[in-house]
Design an enzyme around this catalytic site. Structure first.
Site, PDB file in Angstrom:
ATOM      1  N   GLY A 131      -9.242  -4.997  -2.353  1.00 18.05           N
ATOM      2  CA  GLY A 131      -7.856  -4.965  -1.902  1.00 18.05           C
ATOM      3  C   GLY A 131      -7.014  -5.959  -2.680  1.00 18.05           C
ATOM      4  O   GLY A 131      -6.343  -5.623  -3.650  1.00 18.05           O
ATOM      5  N   SER A 132      -7.114  -7.232  -2.272  1.00 15.97           N
ATOM      6  CA  SER A 132      -6.291  -8.267  -2.914  1.00 15.97           C
ATOM      7  C   SER A 132      -6.700  -8.518  -4.358  1.00 15.97           C
ATOM      8  O   SER A 132      -5.911  -9.051  -5.128  1.00 15.97           O
ATOM      9  CB  SER A 132      -6.398  -9.573  -2.114  1.00 15.97           C
ATOM     10  OG  SER A 132      -5.880  -9.375  -0.825  1.00 15.97           O
ATOM     11  N   TRP A 156      -6.726   3.681   1.752  1.00 17.34           N
ATOM     12  CA  TRP A 156      -5.424   3.284   2.326  1.00 17.34           C
ATOM     13  C   TRP A 156      -4.268   3.921   1.573  1.00 17.34           C
ATOM     14  O   TRP A 156      -3.222   3.288   1.417  1.00 17.34           O
ATOM     15  CB  TRP A 156      -5.219   1.760   2.292  1.00 17.34           C
ATOM     16  CG  TRP A 156      -6.329   0.928   2.780  1.00 17.34           C
ATOM     17  CD1 TRP A 156      -7.096   0.065   2.052  1.00 17.34           C
ATOM     18  CD2 TRP A 156      -6.805   0.820   4.134  1.00 17.34           C
ATOM     19  NE1 TRP A 156      -8.015  -0.546   2.859  1.00 17.34           N
ATOM     20  CE2 TRP A 156      -7.857  -0.104   4.137  1.00 17.34           C
ATOM     21  CE3 TRP A 156      -6.433   1.442   5.338  1.00 17.34           C
ATOM     22  CZ2 TRP A 156      -8.554  -0.427   5.293  1.00 17.34           C
ATOM     23  CZ3 TRP A 156      -7.131   1.111   6.487  1.00 17.34           C
ATOM     24  CH2 TRP A 156      -8.164   0.181   6.452  1.00 17.34           C
ATOM     25  N   ASP A 240       7.028  -5.450  -9.036  1.00 20.10           N
ATOM     26  CA  ASP A 240       8.239  -6.289  -9.085  1.00 20.10           C
ATOM     27  C   ASP A 240       9.469  -5.496  -8.629  1.00 20.10           C
ATOM     28  O   ASP A 240      10.455  -6.065  -8.152  1.00 20.10           O
ATOM     29  CB  ASP A 240       8.497  -6.798 -10.509  1.00 20.10           C
ATOM     30  CG  ASP A 240       7.467  -7.845 -10.931  1.00 20.10           C
ATOM     31  OD1 ASP A 240       6.725  -8.335 -10.058  1.00 20.10           O
ATOM     32  OD2 ASP A 240       7.416  -8.156 -12.132  1.00 20.10           O
ATOM     33  N   GLU A 363       1.190  -3.913  -0.177  1.00 20.29           N
ATOM     34  CA  GLU A 363       1.940  -4.346  -1.377  1.00 20.29           C
ATOM     35  C   GLU A 363       1.710  -5.826  -1.677  1.00 20.29           C
ATOM     36  O   GLU A 363       2.609  -6.520  -2.143  1.00 20.29           O
ATOM     37  CB  GLU A 363       3.446  -4.081  -1.208  1.00 20.29           C
ATOM     38  CG  GLU A 363       3.804  -2.625  -1.254  1.00 20.29           C
ATOM     39  CD  GLU A 363       4.539  -2.223  -2.510  1.00 20.29           C
ATOM     40  OE1 GLU A 363       4.355  -1.090  -2.935  1.00 20.29           O
ATOM     41  OE2 GLU A 363       5.287  -3.041  -3.088  1.00 20.29           O
TER      42      GLU A 363
HETATM   43  C1  LIG Z   1      -0.827   1.218   6.200  1.00 19.95           C
HETATM   44  C2  LIG Z   1      -1.313   0.837   4.825  1.00 19.95           C
HETATM   45  C3  LIG Z   1      -0.816   1.514   3.727  1.00 19.95           C
HETATM   46  C4  LIG Z   1      -1.279   1.199   2.445  1.00 19.95           C
HETATM   47  N1  LIG Z   1      -0.848   1.929   1.361  1.00 19.95           N
HETATM   48  C5  LIG Z   1      -1.422   1.740   0.142  1.00 19.95           C
HETATM   49  C6  LIG Z   1      -1.108   2.597  -0.970  1.00 19.95           C
HETATM   50  O1  LIG Z   1      -0.294   3.519  -0.867  1.00 19.95           O
HETATM   51  N2  LIG Z   1      -1.745   2.382  -2.145  1.00 19.95           N
HETATM   52  C7  LIG Z   1      -2.658   1.386  -2.323  1.00 19.95           C
HETATM   53  O2  LIG Z   1      -3.198   1.246  -3.414  1.00 19.95           O
HETATM   54  N3  LIG Z   1      -2.976   0.541  -1.285  1.00 19.95           N
HETATM   55  C8  LIG Z   1      -2.393   0.702  -0.069  1.00 19.95           C
HETATM   56  N4  LIG Z   1      -2.712  -0.129   0.995  1.00 19.95           N
HETATM   57  C9  LIG Z   1      -3.715  -1.162   0.800  1.00 19.95           C
HETATM   58  C10 LIG Z   1      -3.134  -2.560   0.835  1.00 19.95           C
HETATM   59  O3  LIG Z   1      -2.380  -2.805  -0.327  1.00 19.95           O
HETATM   60  C11 LIG Z   1      -4.303  -3.549   1.031  1.00 19.95           C
HETATM   61  O4  LIG Z   1      -4.732  -3.403   2.376  1.00 19.95           O
HETATM   62  C12 LIG Z   1      -3.904  -4.974   0.745  1.00 19.95           C
HETATM   63  O5  LIG Z   1      -3.714  -5.164  -0.630  1.00 19.95           O
HETATM   64  C13 LIG Z   1      -4.963  -5.975   1.241  1.00 19.95           C
HETATM   65  O6  LIG Z   1      -6.244  -5.620   0.843  1.00 19.95           O
HETATM   66  P1  LIG Z   1      -7.433  -5.588   1.909  1.00 19.95           P
HETATM   67  O7  LIG Z   1      -6.990  -4.785   3.060  1.00 19.95           O
HETATM   68  O8  LIG Z   1      -8.657  -5.157   1.187  1.00 19.95           O
HETATM   69  O9  LIG Z   1      -7.591  -7.087   2.393  1.00 19.95           O
HETATM   70  P2  LIG Z   1      -8.428  -8.224   1.646  1.00 19.95           P
HETATM   71  O10 LIG Z   1      -8.053  -8.303   0.221  1.00 19.95           O
HETATM   72  O11 LIG Z   1      -9.853  -8.090   1.999  1.00 19.95           O
HETATM   73  O12 LIG Z   1      -7.832  -9.526   2.368  1.00 19.95           O
HETATM   74  C14 LIG Z   1      -8.239  -9.956   3.655  1.00 19.95           C
HETATM   75  C15 LIG Z   1      -7.580 -11.302   3.942  1.00 19.95           C
HETATM   76  O13 LIG Z   1      -8.000 -12.275   2.963  1.00 19.95           O
HETATM   77  C16 LIG Z   1      -6.867 -12.858   2.338  1.00 19.95           C
HETATM   78  N5  LIG Z   1      -7.165 -13.162   0.944  1.00 19.95           N
HETATM   79  C17 LIG Z   1      -7.772 -12.378   0.015  1.00 19.95           C
HETATM   80  N6  LIG Z   1      -7.837 -13.003  -1.164  1.00 19.95           N
HETATM   81  C18 LIG Z   1      -7.246 -14.208  -1.002  1.00 19.95           C
HETATM   82  C19 LIG Z   1      -6.990 -15.329  -1.854  1.00 19.95           C
HETATM   83  N7  LIG Z   1      -7.309 -15.313  -3.152  1.00 19.95           N
HETATM   84  N8  LIG Z   1      -6.371 -16.397  -1.337  1.00 19.95           N
HETATM   85  C20 LIG Z   1      -5.996 -16.416  -0.021  1.00 19.95           C
HETATM   86  N9  LIG Z   1      -6.194 -15.404   0.830  1.00 19.95           N
HETATM   87  C21 LIG Z   1      -6.812 -14.304   0.361  1.00 19.95           C
HETATM   88  C22 LIG Z   1      -5.778 -11.795   2.454  1.00 19.95           C
HETATM   89  O14 LIG Z   1      -4.500 -12.368   2.315  1.00 19.95           O
HETATM   90  C23 LIG Z   1      -6.043 -11.238   3.834  1.00 19.95           C
HETATM   91  O15 LIG Z   1      -5.476 -12.063   4.813  1.00 19.95           O
HETATM   92  C24 LIG Z   1      -2.226   0.160   2.273  1.00 19.95           C
HETATM   93  C25 LIG Z   1      -2.702  -0.538   3.400  1.00 19.95           C
HETATM   94  C26 LIG Z   1      -2.271  -0.211   4.667  1.00 19.95           C
HETATM   95  C27 LIG Z   1      -2.834  -0.953   5.843  1.00 19.95           C
END
Ligand SMILES: Cc1cc2nc3c(=O)[nH]c(=O)nc-3n(C[C@H](O)[C@H](O)[C@H](O)COP(=O)(O)OP(=O)(O)OC[C@H]3O[C@@H](n4cnc5c(N)ncnc54)[C@H](O)[C@@H]3O)c2cc1C
Length: 386
Positions: A131-132, A156, A240, A363
């Site tokens: 994700g991140s 997602w 951006d 995002e």
């Molecule tokens: C309703 C919805 C719609 C979405 N639509 C899209 C879409 O159209 N296209 C797409 O590609 N994605 C989409 N997403 C995905 C979304 O972008 C990701 O959920 C988001 O980037 C976070 O990734 P993750 O859920 O894997 O959380 P993780 O990355 O696992 O993060 C979990 C927690 O750890 C924290 N964390 C992670 N790394 C760090 C760090 N280095 N330092 C500090 N804190 C950290 C995060 O901030 C968070 O609090 C969507 C998600 C949802 C819920």
């Protein structure tokens, strides 16, 4: 000179979006939130009004509206229902990289048909395990002759179940991490493309979110956007532009929360007076108003910079982080002002609170925005001291 008045043209655009929101979104927002189904009919009407193709240049059949003007319009849609707005906006997230980095041939082949016929697009970056940190993505694209063989599952994905076109990020060489990432334009009709069931979410329930699966999909080489090794950079550059558009959604949600709160606080009587006469309630309303105003101005600045062609990575992240946190705070306070009523499905404020939450997650999470801001601050410092 800095001016904050909307131009007559901007007022027309704002009014157009407001009227659409009042006519087409407000009456059905609660139903789609309750059912968690996708409002295809509303989205189709949004296409008829040009709301799906705002940022596509007129040359390809789009509306040719700037980023700031789009944000002014989008606030109106989000104030009516963030979930429905997301389904309308997200095609921009997928198509803007083509507007910005596509070849003339790609623009003709993908943007023009999108403008000529109702279609939807999705941006496929995230995966279940990724994700991140998208640089560690597992979806692969292997170049075989004149096509890429695409394999992997994206997670997602907004509009995942309805998109005709996916902008997909995949790795050509996992050892290269982000440098191996390419972005591919993938029509949904290609063999091997499928999607999962809609995910049952807490908020923004009118938006459609699914997994999208690519199984040995043969993507023509000419669908590669912006060259090998450039995919990741371009995906981030698109954010951006689109982060202000998500941030303005947060402003729209919060604005509605304040409007509902003011109305309720004027009517609800406790201790013999409307609760709006209690100073503690007034302070909550005043804090809401301050935060909304500040967030809107941050969004406008980030969007204006984008329109001027000035790099706005820091400002876009500031606007997104501030607006998302603001909307969470404002909607939580709105529920507080409604008291027990706010905690029920009888009033819209609980929906606003649920809808606000995910803006701190997608995002780029709230934490990732701060990493982006801090990185830019350090870059600026290094530049100034060189
Ligand atoms: C309703 C919805 C719609 C979405 N639509 C899209 C879409 O159209 N296209 C797409 O590609 N994605 C989409 N997403 C995905 C979304 O972008 C990701 O959920 C988001 O980037 C976070 O990734 P993750 O859920 O894997 O959380 P993780 O990355 O696992 O993060 C979990 C927690 O750890 C924290 N964390 C992670 N790394 C760090 C760090 N280095 N330092 C500090 N804190 C950290 C995060 O901030 C968070 O609090 C969507 C998600 C949802 C819920």
């Amino acid at each position: 000179m800095i001016g904050f008045d909307l131009t007559p043209e901007q007022k027309v655009l704002q009014e157009k979006a407001r009227k659409f929101a009042e006519r087409e979104i407000v009456p059905v927002a609660e139903k789609y939130d309750r059912d968690g189904t996708f409002p295809l009919d509303v989205t189709r009407k949004a296409y008829d009004e040009g709301l799906l193709t705002l940022v596509i240049p007129k040359k390809y059949g789009g509306e040719g509206v700037g980023i700031l003007d789009s944000c002014i319009m989008y606030e109106e849609l989000a104030a009516a229902c963030m979930g429905i707005y997301l389904g309308i906006f997200v095609s921009t997230l997928a198509l803007y990289p083509i507007v910005k980095f596509g070849t003339e041939e790609q623009k003709e082949r993908f943007l023009r048909p999108f403008c000529e016929k109702f279609s939807l697009a999705s941006y496929c970056l995230s995966e279940l395990a990724v994700g991140s940190d998208p640089s560690s993505m597992r979806t692969t694209a292997a170049l075989v002759g004149d096509h890429y063989l695409l394999n992997g599952t994206k997670m997602w994905i907004t509009n995942g179940g309805y998109a005709n076109l996916y902008l997909v990020f995949a790795n050509t060489d996992v050892t290269k991490k982000h440098k191996g990432i390419v972005s591919l334009i993938v029509p949904s009709r290609l063999e091997g493309v499928s999607h999962g069931e809609p995910i049952d979410k807490m908020g923004q329930r009118a938006s459609n979110t699914t997994a999208v699966i690519f199984k040995s999909v043969r993507v023509p080489r000419e669908n590669l956007l912006a060259g090998e090794g450039e995919g990741f950079k371009k995906a981030m550059a698109a954010l951006d532009i689109t982060r202000p558009m998500i941030a303005i959604g947060a402003v729209g949600i919060a604005r509605s929360a304040l409007e509902f709160s003011l109305e309720y606080a004027r009517k609800r009587v406790q201790f013999g007076v409307p609760i709006v006469r209690h100073q503690a309630v007034q302070f909550m309303l005043a804090d809401m108003a301050q935060a909304i105003e500040a967030a809107r101005l941050l969004v406008w600045k980030a969007a204006w910079l984008a329109d001027q062609g000035i790099r706005n990575t820091k400002e876009a992240a500031i606007a997104k982080a501030f607006a998302a946190d603001m909307a969470m705070r404002v909607t939580t306070d709105a529920v507080q002002i409604y008291g027990g009523m706010g905690y029920t499905k009888w009033h819209a404020v609980e929906k606003l609170m649920r809808d606000a939450k995910v803006i701190q997650i997608y995002e780029g999470t709230a934490q990732i925005q701060r990493i982006v801001i801090a990185r830019q601050l350090l870059r600026e410092l290094e530049k100034a001291t060189q």
